[in-house]
Design a protein around this motif. Structure first.
Motif: not given
Length: 400
Positions: A207, A334-335, A306, A299-301, A205, A316-318
């Motif tokens: 972040l 979370i995405y 993802h 933001g998390v991916a 992951a 995706r996290s952005e």
């Protein structure tokens, strides 16, 4: 012929006479005091350049570091100065600072500047073949001493160079303010971690943490205080995470976290712990400690759910971070494809709104026309009207 014409081709300083000589050379003045020497002379002393300078600066005469045995040497020097003619000693005994000794021919060459005598002389210790007796042993000892000295100097310089390279490497890979990894180092580390996770079929992951409203803190309290806060937040994040996790400063008030070998179910919990750690940061100041209560949007991916590449996971996290900002900040997102479809869109080309407060309508109209290419201007004739406008609209700039 005048003196200037006669001496116009002479070197400008004593060292110029001997600089390029391959044999040990020394320039002495009329008092037989050394005034210049070359690199070969330093080498013949058996000392490293550093040790040669140190010993000579501690009071040892250069003529003691490489000396000629017996009174013949001094006698020849004086005769050379007085008569202005070259002199030579054959098979002179030479001693150096390391205790080595050998046999060599020595020449004394006058440096003329006057018709009678000379103003200085050059002493040259020639390279000669020695007797096949103890002199060869002396020469070997001399070369061994020189080699050992050069080896020590090389080891010292190599050690200093390695330390310098380590410092340069650290500066290239770490943020100078917080000591965390910088953006480039984080990307390099994350790429390796993602390839490892792919190989072993594990989750990973990323972040992206952005401090809410931090620019206003810099404007209100100054960059010095802002820097102290950033260091405190960086330490809080670093202390909250596992040793196997990685945290980096990737922007002004933006941090990135890499969670390796993490189950997707626990990612939100880790992100919330990070947010709490930042909110609980206490800053020590002249007037005591202060809890900053700083909020953060995260933001998390997750790989591979993802994205299959590092660029995709970071993108995706952005996007998730952007949604966290747009939906009120101070939260973890979370995405999720469905969530992003219904999220409010950010208009990157939206013109900033400007409120002009002026009773001079023609002047305000002229200013509005000047601002119109880049800004959306609204005019208020009075403070009362401006107050009503502010209640109904959010302005980026107010001009009174």
């Amino acid at each position: 012929m005048d003196n200037n014409t006669k001496n116009k081709n002479l070197p400008s300083s004593p060292s110029d006479y001997i600089r390029h000589l391959g044999e040990a050379a020394l320039v002495l003045d009329k008092s037989l005091e050394p005034i210049a020497h070359n690199a070969a002379f330093v080498a013949s002393s058996g000392l490293s350049p550093h040790d040669f300078i140190r010993q000579s600066s501690e009071g040892r005469s250069i003529t003691e570091l490489v000396s000629i045995n017996g009174a013949a040497g001094k006698s020849m020097m004086l005769e050379c100065l007085q008569k202005g003619y070259p002199q030579r000693i054959t098979q002179a005994k030479i001693n150096n600072a390391t205790g080595s000794h050998w046999t060599s021919d020595v020449s004394f060459i006058p440096i003329r500047s006057e018709e009678d005598g000379a103003e200085a002389l050059i002493q040259i210790i020639h390279k000669t073949l020695l007797d096949e007796r103890d002199e060869s042993t002396d020469l070997l000892t001399l070369y061994q001493a020189q080699a050992a000295s050069l080896q020590r100097e090389l080891e010292e310089r190599t050690r200093d160079l390695n330390i310098a390279l380590q410092q340069v490497d650290r500066l290239a890979m770490h943020d100078s303010l917080t000591g965390l990894l910088n953006r480039n180092a984080f990307l390099e580390h994350a790429q390796k971690a993602l390839e490892l996770a792919r190989r072993h079929d594990r989750a990973l992951a990323i972040l992206i943490c952005d401090l809410d409203g931090f620019k206003q803190i810099n404007e209100s309290y100054g960059h010095k205080t802002g820097d102290k806060m950033l260091v405190a937040f960086a330490n809080a994040l670093d202390n909250t995470l596992r040793k196997s996790d990685t945290v980096a400063r990737v922007g002004g008030e933006e941090f990135a976290v890499l969670l390796s070998e993490t189950h997707s179910n626990s990612v939100r919990e880790v992100a919330q712990r990070c947010a709490k750690a930042i909110r609980d940061v206490v800053l020590e100041g002249r007037h005591g400690s202060m809890r900053l209560n700083q909020s953060v949007s995260i933001g998390v991916a997750i790989f591979p759910a993802h994205g299959r590449t590092l660029d995709e996971v970071i993108s995706r996290s952005e996007e998730a971070l952007h949604l966290a900002k747009e939906t009120g900040r101070d939260r973890v997102v979370i995405y999720d494809n469905e969530m992003l479809k219904t999220a409010p869109k950010h208009d990157a080309f939206k013109k900033p709104k400007v409120l002009l407060v002026s009773s001079d309508a023609p002047c305000a109209k002229h200013i509005s026309s000047q601002l119109s290419p880049l800004y959306k201007a609204v005019h208020a004739l009075s403070l009362k009207e401006a107050t009503e406008q502010c209640k109904a609209n959010l302005f980026d700039i107010i001009i009174c």
